[in-house]
Design an enzyme around this catalytic site. Sequence first.
Site, mmCIF file in Angstrom:
data_model
loop_
_atom_site.group_PDB
_atom_site.id
_atom_site.type_symbol
_atom_site.label_atom_id
_atom_site.label_comp_id
_atom_site.label_asym_id
_atom_site.label_seq_id
_atom_site.Cartn_x
_atom_site.Cartn_y
_atom_site.Cartn_z
ATOM 1 N N ASP A 105 0.841 -0.692 0.272
ATOM 2 C CA ASP A 105 -0.408 0.178 0.059
ATOM 3 C C ASP A 105 1.104 1.454 0.066
ATOM 4 O OD1 ASP A 105 1.073 -0.443 2.293
ATOM 5 O OD2 ASP A 105 -1.427 0.563 3.242
ATOM 6 N N GLU A 106 2.056 0.796 0.010
ATOM 7 C CA GLU A 106 2.564 2.675 -0.884
ATOM 8 C C GLU A 106 3.362 2.307 -2.156
ATOM 9 O OE1 GLU A 106 5.981 2.933 2.491
ATOM 10 O OE2 GLU A 106 7.077 1.938 0.507
#
Length: 171
Positions: A105-106
């Site tokens: 999620d980066e």
Amino acid sequence: IGTVGIFKDITELKRNEKKIYNMEYFDRITGLPNKTLFFDRLKVALNGAKRNCVRLAIIVIDLDNFKTINDTLGHFFGDRILKQIAENIKGLVREADTVARFGGDEFIILQPGLKDITDVTKVADRILEKFRSPWVLEGREYYITASVGISVYPNDGQDENILVRNADITM
């Protein structure tokens, strides 16, 4: 005396080479460059920044509590939101910038040739502003927040790993 020619159709070979290249350098969900390609582009940009005495910036974006979306709605749904987020982030930066999916999620952005330090903060502000509005998928609204960290060459580091680490720390 005659001429002999041998022809071989390499269409399938070329198609497979392209598929392997894409698997190695691009994220399969978002289509964005992955960590490997990002570091390659960062290395090139950093060499150019050193040679031309210009700045570059790294922006790290971490989606807060995104695991909850995957856990409650499923990975297929989470992947669709990640794709939507990636497209929106790409729309907020210059064409010369690289937006990559760094991991789960980066996301990470490389801004080479930074003329003014405020340019990077303007981009970060636009990104955070986008996360103040809901993300809409299948007619439903989802609120996802993000944390942002920034590092700038040469002030915050002289090499790729330190710049990325420092952007991550500022997040």
